[in-house]
Design an enzyme around this catalytic site. Structure first.
Site, PDB file in Angstrom:
ATOM      1  CG  ASN A   9      -1.875   1.337   1.548  1.00 54.60           C
ATOM      2  OD1 ASN A   9      -1.701   1.924   0.648  1.00 54.60           O
ATOM      3  ND2 ASN A   9      -2.195   1.524   2.658  1.00 54.60           N
ATOM      4  CD1 TRP A  10       3.320   0.715  -3.071  1.00 55.10           C
ATOM      5  CD2 TRP A  10       3.488   2.207  -4.918  1.00 55.10           C
ATOM      6  NE1 TRP A  10       4.060   0.156  -3.932  1.00 55.10           N
ATOM      7  CE2 TRP A  10       4.108   0.891  -5.135  1.00 55.10           C
ATOM      8  CE3 TRP A  10       3.295   3.147  -5.808  1.00 55.10           C
ATOM      9  CZ2 TRP A  10       4.612   0.801  -6.511  1.00 55.10           C
ATOM     10  CZ3 TRP A  10       4.263   2.899  -7.240  1.00 55.10           C
ATOM     11  CH2 TRP A  10       4.732   1.692  -7.477  1.00 55.10           C
ATOM     12  CE  LYS A  11      -0.099   3.328   4.599  1.00 56.14           C
ATOM     13  NZ  LYS A  11       0.018   3.714   6.215  1.00 56.14           N
ATOM     14  CG  HIS A  95      -5.979   2.170   5.229  1.00 58.18           C
ATOM     15  ND1 HIS A  95      -5.500   3.080   6.176  1.00 58.18           N
ATOM     16  CD2 HIS A  95      -4.713   1.239   4.975  1.00 58.18           C
ATOM     17  CE1 HIS A  95      -4.192   2.510   6.467  1.00 58.18           C
ATOM     18  NE2 HIS A  95      -3.783   1.529   5.873  1.00 58.18           N
ATOM     19  CD  GLU A  97      -2.970   5.498   6.733  1.00 59.28           C
ATOM     20  OE1 GLU A  97      -2.986   5.683   5.419  1.00 59.28           O
ATOM     21  OE2 GLU A  97      -2.028   5.183   7.560  1.00 59.28           O
ATOM     22  CD  GLU A 167      -3.500  -2.271   7.389  1.00 57.90           C
ATOM     23  OE1 GLU A 167      -2.431  -2.658   6.923  1.00 57.90           O
ATOM     24  OE2 GLU A 167      -4.207  -1.426   7.278  1.00 57.90           O
ATOM     25  N   GLY A 173       2.383   2.466  10.822  1.00 53.92           N
ATOM     26  CA  GLY A 173       3.582   3.358  10.571  1.00 53.92           C
ATOM     27  C   GLY A 173       4.078   4.041  11.785  1.00 53.92           C
ATOM     28  CB  SER A 212       5.275  -1.780  11.986  1.00 53.42           C
ATOM     29  OG  SER A 212       4.750  -0.455  12.282  1.00 53.42           O
ATOM     30  N   GLY A 233       2.960  -0.922   4.235  1.00 54.08           N
ATOM     31  CA  GLY A 233       2.740   0.322   4.129  1.00 54.08           C
ATOM     32  C   GLY A 233       4.145   0.818   3.613  1.00 54.08           C
ATOM     33  N   GLY A 234       4.840   1.302   4.674  1.00 49.08           N
ATOM     34  CA  GLY A 234       6.265   1.860   4.613  1.00 49.08           C
ATOM     35  C   GLY A 234       7.253   1.065   4.006  1.00 49.08           C
TER      36      GLY A 234
END
Ligand code: PGA
Length: 251
Positions: A9-11, A95, A97, A167, A173, A212, A233-234
């Site tokens: 997930n590149w966000k 998600h 976010e 999640e 993150g 993470s 993510g990251g």
């Protein structure tokens, strides 16, 4: 036996140059990935570019969000048929976010899930509790409520063509991963809840862990019986790290 899925997930990250470099890097290392299905979810403007770069490869394309509507006067929205046309197989819905920053509630998320499936996409439904909710010991009721909204609208059988991602919000993150035992406990709870309605669907549905995930914790996480991969993510923004997570499934 459920297959491991690792989805990046590149966000809100990337550029034309980054997309080319990142996808190029992932494709270059795919020969080391033996056991996992792999997907990347770039921002909307880069889907067409990513579709071209991924053509003929084993890496699937996904989007990060989808409209609950198909067409019409809905400024700023992107529909499932549009995503399908650009080669998307997956789409992330709900998600944390989206839920927290854009006020998307359980019912709205359920409508997006249904719209994704109606458009021929496989939704990756995100569920998870905040730190406050975990401290109040209501993780299971929060996750159940998020899941039940989808089941109420689409039926439990809809989960057969879906992916669930657990999640915990406090692990996203933050560098603070749920321990494999903590994650497994919630995954087991989710599968059990689905099994209470349909054992066959529960056996099949992939439940990913997100929050993470890094190359050095992926092996242990993916080794748990109810963890079927990761939503990353990251670490999905560096080809080397992302591939390190994908190859964790080899073990
Ligand atoms: P993270 O994000 O891997 O950076 O924690 C996961 C996610 O939000 O899907």
């Amino acid at each position: 036996m459920r297959k491991i899925l690792v989805a990046g997930n590149w966000k809100l990250n990337g550029s034309l140059a980054d997309t080319e470099k990142l996808i190029g890097g992932v494709l270059a290392g795919m020969d080391q990935v033996q056991a996992a299905d792999v997907a990347v979810c770039p921002p909307y403007p880069y889907l067409a570019q990513a579709q071209g770069l991924l053509a003929g490869s084993a890496v699937s394309l996904g989007a990060q969000d989808v409209s609950d509507q198909v067409s019409g006067a809905f400024t700023g929205e992107v529909s499932a048929p549009m995503l399908k046309e650009f080669g998307c197989r997956y789409v992330i819905v709900g998600h944390s976010e989206r839920r927290a920053l854009y006020c998307e509630d359980d019912e709205f998320t359920a409508r997006k899930f249904a719209a994704a499936q109606a458009g021929g996409l496989t939704p990756i439904l995100c569920v998870g509790e905040t730190l406050e909710e975990r401290e109040q010991d209501i993780t299971e009721s929060v996750v159940a409520r998020q899941l039940d909204a989808v089941i109420a609208l689409s039926g439990v059988e809809a989960l057969e063509n879906a992916v669930i991602a657990y999640e915990p919000v406090w692990a996203i993150g933050t560098g603070k991963t749920a321990t494999p035992e903590q994650a497994q406990a919630v995954h087991e709870f989710i599968r059990g809840r689905v099994a209470g309605l349909n054992a066959g669907v529960a056996e099949k549905v992939q439940i990913l862990y997100g929050g993470s995930v890094k190359p050095d914790n992926a092996v242990e996480l993916f080794g748990k019986p109810d963890i079927d991969g990761g939503l990353i993510g990251g670490a999905s923004l560096k080809a080397e790290d992302f591939l390190g997570i994908c190859t964790a499934a080899n073990q």
